[in-house]
Motif scaffolding. Structure first.
Motif, mmCIF file in Angstrom:
data_model
loop_
_atom_site.group_PDB
_atom_site.id
_atom_site.type_symbol
_atom_site.label_atom_id
_atom_site.label_comp_id
_atom_site.label_asym_id
_atom_site.label_seq_id
_atom_site.Cartn_x
_atom_site.Cartn_y
_atom_site.Cartn_z
ATOM 1 N N ASP A 14 0.856 -1.190 0.000
ATOM 2 C CA ASP A 14 0.000 0.000 0.000
ATOM 3 C C ASP A 14 0.888 1.234 0.000
ATOM 4 O O ASP A 14 1.864 1.304 0.747
ATOM 5 N N LEU A 15 0.544 2.201 -0.850
ATOM 6 C CA LEU A 15 1.314 3.438 -0.956
ATOM 7 C C LEU A 15 0.616 4.566 -0.207
ATOM 8 O O LEU A 15 -0.601 4.731 -0.307
ATOM 9 N N PHE A 16 1.414 5.319 0.529
ATOM 10 C CA PHE A 16 0.916 6.487 1.248
ATOM 11 C C PHE A 16 1.774 7.688 0.863
ATOM 12 O O PHE A 16 2.805 7.540 0.213
ATOM 13 N N THR A 17 1.386 8.862 1.267
ATOM 14 C CA THR A 17 2.085 10.082 0.870
ATOM 15 C C THR A 17 3.575 10.025 1.177
ATOM 16 O O THR A 17 4.401 10.375 0.350
ATOM 17 N N HIS A 18 3.931 9.586 2.364
ATOM 18 C CA HIS A 18 5.340 9.585 2.767
ATOM 19 C C HIS A 18 5.803 8.209 3.217
ATOM 20 O O HIS A 18 6.611 8.096 4.138
ATOM 21 N N GLY A 19 5.301 7.179 2.591
ATOM 22 C CA GLY A 19 5.759 5.848 2.977
ATOM 23 C C GLY A 19 4.936 4.753 2.334
ATOM 24 O O GLY A 19 4.115 5.002 1.448
ATOM 25 N N VAL A 20 5.183 3.550 2.796
ATOM 26 C CA VAL A 20 4.507 2.369 2.256
ATOM 27 C C VAL A 20 4.135 1.448 3.411
ATOM 28 O O VAL A 20 4.664 1.551 4.515
ATOM 29 N N SER A 21 3.224 0.520 3.126
ATOM 30 C CA SER A 21 2.853 -0.502 4.093
ATOM 31 C C SER A 21 2.907 -1.848 3.384
ATOM 32 O O SER A 21 2.206 -2.054 2.392
ATOM 33 N N ALA A 22 3.741 -2.740 3.885
ATOM 34 C CA ALA A 22 3.840 -4.084 3.317
ATOM 35 C C ALA A 22 2.623 -4.884 3.770
ATOM 36 O O ALA A 22 2.432 -5.116 4.963
ATOM 37 N N VAL A 23 1.795 -5.293 2.821
ATOM 38 C CA VAL A 23 0.583 -6.044 3.138
ATOM 39 C C VAL A 23 0.906 -7.530 3.186
ATOM 40 O O VAL A 23 0.697 -8.190 4.201
ATOM 41 N N TYR A 24 1.388 -8.065 2.089
ATOM 42 C CA TYR A 24 1.818 -9.464 1.999
ATOM 43 C C TYR A 24 3.059 -9.535 1.132
ATOM 44 O O TYR A 24 3.183 -8.789 0.158
ATOM 45 N N THR A 25 3.942 -10.450 1.446
ATOM 46 C CA THR A 25 5.113 -10.723 0.619
ATOM 47 C C THR A 25 5.224 -12.226 0.448
ATOM 48 O O THR A 25 5.215 -12.965 1.429
ATOM 49 N N PHE A 26 5.289 -12.669 -0.802
ATOM 50 C CA PHE A 26 5.395 -14.082 -1.130
ATOM 51 C C PHE A 26 6.667 -14.300 -1.934
ATOM 52 O O PHE A 26 7.042 -13.447 -2.731
ATOM 53 N N ASP A 54 12.325 -22.050 -4.004
ATOM 54 C CA ASP A 54 13.234 -22.771 -4.903
ATOM 55 C C ASP A 54 14.616 -22.139 -5.016
ATOM 56 O O ASP A 54 15.506 -22.730 -5.614
ATOM 57 N N TYR A 55 14.809 -20.945 -4.478
ATOM 58 C CA TYR A 55 16.074 -20.231 -4.609
ATOM 59 C C TYR A 55 16.554 -19.727 -3.243
ATOM 60 O O TYR A 55 16.717 -18.518 -3.033
ATOM 61 N N PRO A 56 16.810 -20.619 -2.305
ATOM 62 C CA PRO A 56 17.165 -20.165 -0.950
ATOM 63 C C PRO A 56 18.432 -19.316 -0.893
ATOM 64 O O PRO A 56 18.523 -18.406 -0.070
ATOM 65 N N ALA A 57 19.383 -19.561 -1.771
ATOM 66 C CA ALA A 57 20.642 -18.799 -1.746
ATOM 67 C C ALA A 57 20.425 -17.341 -2.167
ATOM 68 O O ALA A 57 21.266 -16.485 -1.881
ATOM 69 N N ARG A 58 19.327 -17.048 -2.817
ATOM 70 C CA ARG A 58 19.054 -15.674 -3.269
ATOM 71 C C ARG A 58 18.362 -14.826 -2.202
ATOM 72 O O ARG A 58 18.184 -13.632 -2.385
ATOM 73 N N SER A 59 17.946 -15.425 -1.113
ATOM 74 C CA SER A 59 17.287 -14.689 -0.011
ATOM 75 C C SER A 59 16.184 -13.776 -0.543
ATOM 76 O O SER A 59 16.167 -12.566 -0.288
ATOM 77 N N LEU A 60 15.249 -14.361 -1.275
ATOM 78 C CA LEU A 60 14.214 -13.568 -1.943
ATOM 79 C C LEU A 60 13.320 -12.794 -0.975
ATOM 80 O O LEU A 60 12.878 -11.689 -1.285
ATOM 81 N N GLY A 61 13.052 -13.360 0.195
ATOM 82 C CA GLY A 61 12.258 -12.631 1.185
ATOM 83 C C GLY A 61 12.971 -11.373 1.637
ATOM 84 O O GLY A 61 12.385 -10.282 1.677
ATOM 85 N N THR A 62 14.243 -11.512 1.965
ATOM 86 C CA THR A 62 15.047 -10.359 2.378
ATOM 87 C C THR A 62 15.146 -9.348 1.238
ATOM 88 O O THR A 62 14.981 -8.138 1.443
ATOM 89 N N PHE A 63 15.391 -9.835 0.029
ATOM 90 C CA PHE A 63 15.513 -8.947 -1.127
ATOM 91 C C PHE A 63 14.219 -8.163 -1.342
ATOM 92 O O PHE A 63 14.250 -6.949 -1.585
ATOM 93 N N SER A 64 13.087 -8.844 -1.213
ATOM 94 C CA SER A 64 11.804 -8.179 -1.413
ATOM 95 C C SER A 64 11.575 -7.090 -0.372
ATOM 96 O O SER A 64 11.118 -5.985 -0.690
ATOM 97 N N ILE A 65 11.914 -7.377 0.877
ATOM 98 C CA ILE A 65 11.755 -6.378 1.930
ATOM 99 C C ILE A 65 12.688 -5.190 1.681
ATOM 100 O O ILE A 65 12.306 -4.028 1.876
#
Length: 90
Positions: free
Chosen positions: A49-61, A65-76
């Motif tokens: 969700d986008l706000f005037t001066h920031g964002v809110s992470a609703v869900y991250t999936f 299959d790619y644990p070495a890429r740390s996709l969760g961390t990268f997405s955050i």
């Protein structure tokens, strides 16, 4: 996404796809999808969700299959970069 693990949270199973989509996207909040791809393969998706001066992470999936890429961390980290670009302060 190949190999995506599903979540058994009641909120995801008690509602139809339409109700879930409506709760996420048919609101007064501007919601976007942040995608991460390896070639053409979607490997991470964040609903933000986008706000005037920031964002809110609703869900991250992300694909497990790619644990070495740390996709969760990268997405955050992408979401933090977006928040900074929109003027969020630490």
């Amino acid at each position: 996404m190949t190999g995506v693990q599903t979540c058994a949270l009641p909120i995801l199973t008690e509602y139809s796809y339409g109700e879930f989509r409506e709760a996420l996207f048919e609101t007064n909040v501007n919601t976007i999808l942040l995608e991460t791809r390896l070639g053409r393969e979607l490997v991470s998706l964040a609903i933000v969700d986008l706000f005037t001066h920031g964002v809110s992470a609703v869900y991250t999936f992300f694909s497990p299959d790619y644990p070495a890429r740390s996709l969760g961390t990268f997405s955050i980290l992408k979401q933090i970069g977006l928040a900074r670009a929109r003027g969020a302060h630490q």
